[in-house]
Design a protein around this motif. Structure first.
Motif, PDB file in Angstrom:
ATOM      1  N   PHE A   9     -50.197  -2.506  -1.675  1.00  0.00           N
ATOM      2  CA  PHE A   9     -51.287  -2.891  -0.778  1.00  0.00           C
ATOM      3  C   PHE A   9     -51.265  -1.885   0.370  1.00  0.00           C
ATOM      4  CE2 PHE A   9     -53.872  -6.833  -0.730  1.00  0.00           C
ATOM      5  CZ  PHE A   9     -54.737  -6.469   0.264  1.00  0.00           C
ATOM      6  N   THR A  10     -51.796  -0.696   0.091  1.00  0.00           N
ATOM      7  CA  THR A  10     -51.696   0.402   1.047  1.00  0.00           C
ATOM      8  C   THR A  10     -53.051   1.068   1.239  1.00  0.00           C
ATOM      9  OG1 THR A  10     -51.222   2.049  -0.659  1.00  0.00           O
ATOM     10  CG2 THR A  10     -49.342   0.883   0.249  1.00  0.00           C
ATOM     11  N   ALA A  11     -53.126   1.790   2.340  1.00  0.00           N
ATOM     12  CA  ALA A  11     -54.285   2.656   2.553  1.00  0.00           C
ATOM     13  C   ALA A  11     -54.112   3.916   1.724  1.00  0.00           C
ATOM     14  CB  ALA A  11     -54.413   2.990   4.031  1.00  0.00           C
ATOM     15  N   SER A  12     -55.189   4.614   1.522  1.00  0.00           N
ATOM     16  CA  SER A  12     -55.166   5.792   0.669  1.00  0.00           C
ATOM     17  C   SER A  12     -54.201   6.857   1.187  1.00  0.00           C
ATOM     18  CB  SER A  12     -56.580   6.379   0.560  1.00  0.00           C
ATOM     19  OG  SER A  12     -56.586   7.535  -0.236  1.00  0.00           O
ATOM     20  N   GLY A  13     -54.214   7.107   2.495  1.00  0.00           N
ATOM     21  CA  GLY A  13     -53.326   8.115   3.064  1.00  0.00           C
ATOM     22  C   GLY A  13     -51.866   7.749   2.925  1.00  0.00           C
ATOM     23  N   ASP A  14     -51.557   6.470   3.092  1.00  0.00           N
ATOM     24  CA  ASP A  14     -50.166   6.021   2.952  1.00  0.00           C
ATOM     25  C   ASP A  14     -49.706   6.149   1.507  1.00  0.00           C
ATOM     26  OD1 ASP A  14     -50.220   5.354   5.644  1.00  0.00           O
ATOM     27  OD2 ASP A  14     -50.942   3.337   5.232  1.00  0.00           O
ATOM     28  N   MET A  15     -50.591   5.808   0.570  1.00  0.00           N
ATOM     29  CA  MET A  15     -50.217   5.907  -0.842  1.00  0.00           C
ATOM     30  C   MET A  15     -50.004   7.363  -1.233  1.00  0.00           C
ATOM     31  SD  MET A  15     -49.592   3.720  -3.135  1.00  0.00           S
ATOM     32  CE  MET A  15     -49.155   3.741  -4.870  1.00  0.00           C
ATOM     33  N   ARG A  16     -50.785   8.219  -0.656  1.00  0.00           N
ATOM     34  CA  ARG A  16     -50.635   9.658  -0.954  1.00  0.00           C
ATOM     35  C   ARG A  16     -49.254  10.143  -0.539  1.00  0.00           C
ATOM     36  NH1 ARG A  16     -54.880  14.417   0.907  1.00  0.00           N
ATOM     37  NH2 ARG A  16     -53.666  16.196   0.153  1.00  0.00           N
ATOM     38  N   ALA A  17     -48.799   9.735   0.637  1.00  0.00           N
ATOM     39  CA  ALA A  17     -47.478  10.165   1.108  1.00  0.00           C
ATOM     40  C   ALA A  17     -46.372   9.676   0.176  1.00  0.00           C
ATOM     41  CB  ALA A  17     -47.249   9.637   2.526  1.00  0.00           C
ATOM     42  N   LEU A  18     -46.492   8.444  -0.330  1.00  0.00           N
ATOM     43  CA  LEU A  18     -45.460   7.893  -1.218  1.00  0.00           C
ATOM     44  C   LEU A  18     -45.477   8.576  -2.579  1.00  0.00           C
ATOM     45  CD1 LEU A  18     -43.264   5.785  -1.847  1.00  0.00           C
ATOM     46  CD2 LEU A  18     -45.093   4.232  -2.538  1.00  0.00           C
ATOM     47  N   LEU A  19     -46.664   8.756  -3.140  1.00  0.00           N
ATOM     48  CA  LEU A  19     -46.747   9.363  -4.473  1.00  0.00           C
ATOM     49  C   LEU A  19     -46.280  10.808  -4.455  1.00  0.00           C
ATOM     50  CD1 LEU A  19     -50.095   7.899  -5.912  1.00  0.00           C
ATOM     51  CD2 LEU A  19     -47.750   7.077  -6.203  1.00  0.00           C
ATOM     52  N   GLU A  20     -46.541  11.511  -3.367  1.00  0.00           N
ATOM     53  CA  GLU A  20     -46.041  12.881  -3.274  1.00  0.00           C
ATOM     54  C   GLU A  20     -44.529  12.914  -3.257  1.00  0.00           C
ATOM     55  OE1 GLU A  20     -48.046  14.321   0.177  1.00  0.00           O
ATOM     56  OE2 GLU A  20     -49.834  14.989  -0.926  1.00  0.00           O
ATOM     57  N   GLU A  21     -43.910  11.918  -2.624  1.00  0.00           N
ATOM     58  CA  GLU A  21     -42.454  11.829  -2.621  1.00  0.00           C
ATOM     59  C   GLU A  21     -41.933  11.454  -4.001  1.00  0.00           C
ATOM     60  OE1 GLU A  21     -38.826  12.310  -1.648  1.00  0.00           O
ATOM     61  OE2 GLU A  21     -40.324  12.576  -0.050  1.00  0.00           O
ATOM     62  N   LEU A  22     -42.585  10.498  -4.666  1.00  0.00           N
ATOM     63  CA  LEU A  22     -42.155  10.090  -6.007  1.00  0.00           C
ATOM     64  C   LEU A  22     -42.335  11.215  -7.023  1.00  0.00           C
ATOM     65  CD1 LEU A  22     -43.581   6.447  -6.202  1.00  0.00           C
ATOM     66  CD2 LEU A  22     -41.170   7.088  -6.254  1.00  0.00           C
ATOM     67  N   ALA A  23     -43.327  12.077  -6.801  1.00  0.00           N
ATOM     68  CA  ALA A  23     -43.592  13.155  -7.752  1.00  0.00           C
ATOM     69  C   ALA A  23     -42.435  14.149  -7.806  1.00  0.00           C
ATOM     70  CB  ALA A  23     -44.887  13.871  -7.378  1.00  0.00           C
ATOM     71  N   LEU A  24     -41.643  14.232  -6.739  1.00  0.00           N
ATOM     72  CA  LEU A  24     -40.497  15.146  -6.730  1.00  0.00           C
ATOM     73  C   LEU A  24     -39.429  14.701  -7.718  1.00  0.00           C
ATOM     74  CD1 LEU A  24     -40.215  15.688  -2.865  1.00  0.00           C
ATOM     75  CD2 LEU A  24     -41.378  17.134  -4.550  1.00  0.00           C
ATOM     76  N   ASP A  25     -39.327  13.406  -7.938  1.00  0.00           N
ATOM     77  CA  ASP A  25     -38.378  12.844  -8.912  1.00  0.00           C
ATOM     78  C   ASP A  25     -39.033  11.595  -9.499  1.00  0.00           C
ATOM     79  OD1 ASP A  25     -36.233  12.055 -10.444  1.00  0.00           O
ATOM     80  OD2 ASP A  25     -35.017  11.320  -8.743  1.00  0.00           O
ATOM     81  N   PRO A  26     -39.902  11.761 -10.501  1.00  0.00           N
ATOM     82  CA  PRO A  26     -40.682  10.623 -11.020  1.00  0.00           C
ATOM     83  C   PRO A  26     -39.791   9.456 -11.436  1.00  0.00           C
ATOM     84  CG  PRO A  26     -41.523  12.676 -11.897  1.00  0.00           C
ATOM     85  CD  PRO A  26     -40.242  13.011 -11.182  1.00  0.00           C
ATOM     86  N   PRO A  27     -40.193   8.238 -11.093  1.00  0.00           N
ATOM     87  CA  PRO A  27     -39.404   7.052 -11.431  1.00  0.00           C
ATOM     88  C   PRO A  27     -39.559   6.705 -12.900  1.00  0.00           C
ATOM     89  CG  PRO A  27     -41.453   6.389 -10.407  1.00  0.00           C
ATOM     90  CD  PRO A  27     -41.436   7.900 -10.388  1.00  0.00           C
ATOM     91  N   PRO A  28     -38.763   5.748 -13.411  1.00  0.00           N
ATOM     92  CA  PRO A  28     -39.016   5.223 -14.761  1.00  0.00           C
ATOM     93  C   PRO A  28     -40.439   4.672 -14.819  1.00  0.00           C
ATOM     94  CG  PRO A  28     -36.930   4.406 -13.895  1.00  0.00           C
ATOM     95  CD  PRO A  28     -37.635   5.083 -12.758  1.00  0.00           C
ATOM     96  N   PRO A  29     -40.991   4.521 -16.017  1.00  0.00           N
ATOM     97  CA  PRO A  29     -42.382   4.042 -16.116  1.00  0.00           C
ATOM     98  C   PRO A  29     -42.599   2.759 -15.315  1.00  0.00           C
ATOM     99  CG  PRO A  29     -41.588   4.722 -18.269  1.00  0.00           C
ATOM    100  CD  PRO A  29     -40.412   4.776 -17.350  1.00  0.00           C
ATOM    101  N   ARG A  30     -43.600   2.798 -14.473  1.00  0.00           N
ATOM    102  CA  ARG A  30     -43.942   1.642 -13.647  1.00  0.00           C
ATOM    103  C   ARG A  30     -45.429   1.336 -13.818  1.00  0.00           C
ATOM    104  NH1 ARG A  30     -39.351   0.888 -13.721  1.00  0.00           N
ATOM    105  NH2 ARG A  30     -37.809   0.910 -12.029  1.00  0.00           N
ATOM    106  N   GLN A  31     -45.743   0.028 -13.838  1.00  0.00           N
ATOM    107  CA  GLN A  31     -47.133  -0.403 -13.910  1.00  0.00           C
ATOM    108  C   GLN A  31     -47.618  -0.644 -12.487  1.00  0.00           C
ATOM    109  OE1 GLN A  31     -49.313  -0.704 -16.588  1.00  0.00           O
ATOM    110  NE2 GLN A  31     -50.723  -0.892 -14.870  1.00  0.00           N
TER     111      GLN A  31
END
Length: 793
Positions: free
Chosen positions: A221-243
């Motif tokens: 439940f995030t704003a677009s800018g906040d989600m962007r910051a998190l996904l960019e961090e996760l992209a450095l080390d992708p997590p196990p498959p998540r829905q």
């Protein structure tokens, strides 16, 4: 920014990357205003002016903008006789965020300036005591949270992770979602919050929580800018498959769809719409027009990586006019999924309709508007509450809280054949429909890893029917163990919290998920035990009949005549009845069989014992009669013998009649001995009657045994009293043993014990009393003489 307090602070400025999506929103507002100004139906001969401010999604900047709107100090775009000279703002469209909108409302709300937001969804803004002048064309997060919770419940996910923006939008939205999730029985493994401007270490910690979690489903439940910051961090080390389950704040953002590990995400989105002519307007932009506006210049330079002005900065080349916006791939030019953009469009039209209703009135032919009226913002605010119109097929109205009717599309990130992630509508949520019909999935969904199977995200696997849930200590209610139902109880649904007992005449099946009628048990004729007992019973009866035939054939021989042939035949007849009465104990009990089996048994055995007793008395009397001067046999002749047998038997008949009249035996279903089956048996009715029958038989047997013992040493070569003694000894032993065996035997074995006692005692009588005589008659005829019988050794 650090202040040294020695110089006057400068005005706040926006920093960071350019948001082309929000530029599209502002350009849509311009398009709507120009469309209204060219309309002959809405505000005819009147023109709307506007100013656009960039709040940067920042509360301080939003407050600065609010003061500018309230002061009315900025220059007016339209000048001349057709323009209001007041310069006072009649209404505002924005902000895109809930927290900046709150800051603005605290200021402009005091001046009754209405704020119509296209993207501020926090349910807290529906509080009219705090924000009386707030309206929005986008639904409240209260409905979004309910839609997300219903979605999670619909797919059977009970174990999820939750992240949210550390803002009013995220905090209030997640709180509403957690309330709805709790009502739906959903458990949350973790709840993490962050903001895009937080230190990287905090965002990294949130990313690590997602990587390590056991929950497959993540609700964001995030704003677009906040989600962007998190996904960019996760992209450095992708997590196990998540829905991923997304709120409308980010799930339709085209830029975020580029993160391939989020493919299969599903969320709620504002309804897809069409605004005729908007795309042409957005793309009708030349470099010279862009250079005339600082905002458009920044967009142009960011989009084409060039500079519109000559500068010593050599990082970007100078724009040469060959840039083609028609070919540009940017959130600004993405008009295939107009969602929030339509909310901006409707917000502008809502304010225009409010102004129209305040200054215009309908005549028979045309619409007349007062051009020189001094319109106040509170009039627009009052009229906004009542607006009710449709534009391009989309309805616009506000409820008492300033909210529209909530309608969401359910969207899914699906990869196309060329690997590009596209947004696909898969269902809808309509809050106006009756409860239970609001949530609907009508298309196939692509899940994480491109699977078509719904992923499983539970703390514990569902408990199948036949088991019940037992919560694990110290863990949420979704974490439990499955315990099999105890004996005699079932659960017929998945995840049953309790097992319940079957009705009295029913018993669980092997899976303990259904109650079946208990099997009925009784000593039936088709059982091996019954066949054996029936065979012995018939064999005994045949043996008695054969013995009677032997005696009848040799009735003139001394051994038959010497043993009172009349009583012997009567005894054999009663023994035949004793053997046959055991058959009445086999088969399903009925009212008649229950009464017959006990009374027949009692009467035939008394008849049998009476005959034996008569024979014993005859032996004693016969010995007394051989003494000199004795005439005792005349007192116990054939008549007396018959009367003795009849009298003893008649007493038993009376006892049985009283038993049957007062409280007779009756068939009953025994549900206590075996809980898993029903035993059909005969209840005694009156236990006193049953034990009186047995007691009377026992009394006669003991009396007969005592007399036989007294007569056992009489000096006859063939003394029948010895045989009677043995038979009575066997009889008494059998029935004494019978009592504890009868009381302790369960179910149908009680009947089997009773039959065994009848057969054993009957065989004891016939073998002890008649077998020796038949042996002499058939195999030692030389001893069947009067001389041999009278020989006294």
């Amino acid at each position: 920014m650090i202040y040294d307090y020695t110089t006057k602070p400068g005005p706040p400025r926006c920093t960071g990357s350019f948001n082309a999506r929000d530029l599209r929103f502002s350009r849509t507002m311009i398009y709507a205003i120009e469309e209204i100004n060219n309309s002959t139906e809405l505000l005819p001969e009147l023109k709307l002016g506007y100013q656009i401010f960039d709040s940067c999604g920042s509360v301080p900047m939003a407050m600065h903008v609010a003061f500018q709107l309230a002061n009315g100090q900025d220059s007016v775009f339209y000048k001349g006789s057709n323009c209001s000279q007041s310069g006072v703002v009649m209404g505002a469209v924005g902000d895109s965020g809930s927290t900046p909108s709150m800051g603005m409302l605290r200021i402009i709300g005091s001046f009754n300036i209405p704020l119509v937001s296209h993207f501020a969804t926090c349910a807290c803004l529906s509080d009219k005591q705090q924000f009386p002048t707030f309206f929005r064309t986008i639904p409240s997060d209260h409905y979004q949270a309910d839609a997300l919770a219903k979605m999670v419940k619909h797919f059977g996910w009970t174990w999820i992770g939750a992240i949210h923006s550390d803002s009013d939008y995220g905090i209030n939205g997640m709180a509403s979602f957690l309330d709805a999730a709790l009502r739906e029985g959903i458990c949350v493994e973790y709840i993490e919050s962050y903001f895009r401007t937080d230190p990287r270490s905090k965002i990294l910690r949130v990313a690590d929580v997602i990587r390590r979690s056991t929950a497959i489903v993540v609700v964001a439940f995030t704003a677009s800018g906040d989600m962007r910051a998190l996904l960019e961090e996760l992209a450095l080390d992708p997590p196990p498959p998540r829905q991923w389950i997304g709120s409308e704040g980010w799930v339709t953002d085209p830029y975020l769809m580029s993160f391939s590990f989020c493919a299969g995400a599903i969320g709620v989105a504002i309804q897809k719409s069409v605004i005729p002519g908007l795309r042409d307007f957005l793309l009708d932009l030349s470099p010279s027009e862009a250079a005339a506006s600082p905002l458009l210049s920044e967009f142009w330079e960011d989009a084409f990586n060039c500079s519109l002005t000559k500068s010593s900065d050599q990082e970007n080349k100078e724009c040469d006019g060959t840039e083609d916006i028609q070919k540009l791939s940017s959130p600004y030019t993405e008009t295939s999924q107009l969602r929030i953009t339509n909310m901006v469009y409707k917000a502008v039209y809502a304010i225009a309709h409010a102004i129209h209703n305040a200054v215009c009135h309908e005549t028979n032919i045309t619409t007349k508007c007062q051009k020189n009226i001094k319109l106040e913002s509170k009039q627009v605010f009052s009229e906004l509450k009542k607006v009710n119109f449709s534009r391009n097929g989309y309805h616009v109205s506000f409820d008492p809280n300033g909210d529209p009717v909530a309608f969401y599309e359910l969207v899914n990130w699906q990869k196309s054949e060329n690997g590009v992630t596209k947004l696909a509508k898969v269902g809808y949520y309509d809050a106006s429909l009756p409860k239970g019909q609001q949530f609907n999935i009508d298309q196939n969904i692509t899940w994480l890893d491109g699977s078509t199977e719904v992923p499983v995200s539970v703390c514990s696997e569902s408990c199948p029917p036949g088991t019940r849930k037992v919560l694990q200590k110290g863990k949420p209610i979704c974490c439990y163990d499955c315990i099999p139902c105890p004996k005699g109880e079932i659960s017929n649904m998945t995840d049953s919290p309790d097992c319940f007992p079957c009705p009295r005449e029913f018993w669980p099946n092997s899976k303990k998920d259904d109650c079946l009628p208990k099997p009925v048990e009784f000593l039936s004729f088709d059982e091996v035990l019954s066949i054996i007992l029936a065979a012995f019973s018939i064999s005994g009866a045949c043996l008695a009949i054969i013995t009677a035939l032997i005696f009848f054939h040799h009735r003139t021989t001394p051994i038959v005549r010497a043993n009172n042939s009349e009583l012997s035949f009567l005894l054999l007849f009663s023994l035949t009845l004793c053997f046959l009465c055991s058959l009445t104990f086999i088969g399903a009990p009925s009212e008649w069989s229950c009464m017959l089996r006990h009374t027949a048994f009692g009467i035939t055995f008394v008849l049998c014992i009476s005959c034996v007793l008569g024979k014993t008395i005859v032996v004693l009397m016969a010995f007394k009669a051989t003494l000199p001067g004795s005439n005792t046999m005349k007192w116990f002749g054939p008549l007396q013998q018959r009367m003795t047998v009849i009298s003893f038997t008649f007493i038993q008949v009376i006892i049985c009649i009283i038993w049957l009249v007062v409280s007779p035996p009756f068939p009953v279903k025994n549900l206590t001995t075996y809980k898993e089956k029903i035993t059909l048996e005969c209840a005694l009715g009156s236990a006193v009657g049953f034990w009186a029958v047995l007691g009377y038989i026992g009394l006669l047997a003991v009396f007969c045994f005592v007399l036989a013992v007294l007569a056992r040493k009489l000096p006859d070569n063939f003394n029948e009293a010895k045989m009677i003694t043995f038979s009575m000894l066997i009889f008494c032993a059998v029935w004494i043993t019978f009592i504890p065996a009868y009381v302790s035997s369960p179910g149908k074995f009680t009947v089997a014990v009773e039959i065994f006692a009848i057969l054993a005692s009957s065989f004891g009588l016939i073998l002890c009393i008649f077998a020796p005589k038949c042996f002499i008659i058939l195999f030692q005829p030389d001893k069947n003489t009067k001389k041999h019988l009278m020989n006294k050794n």
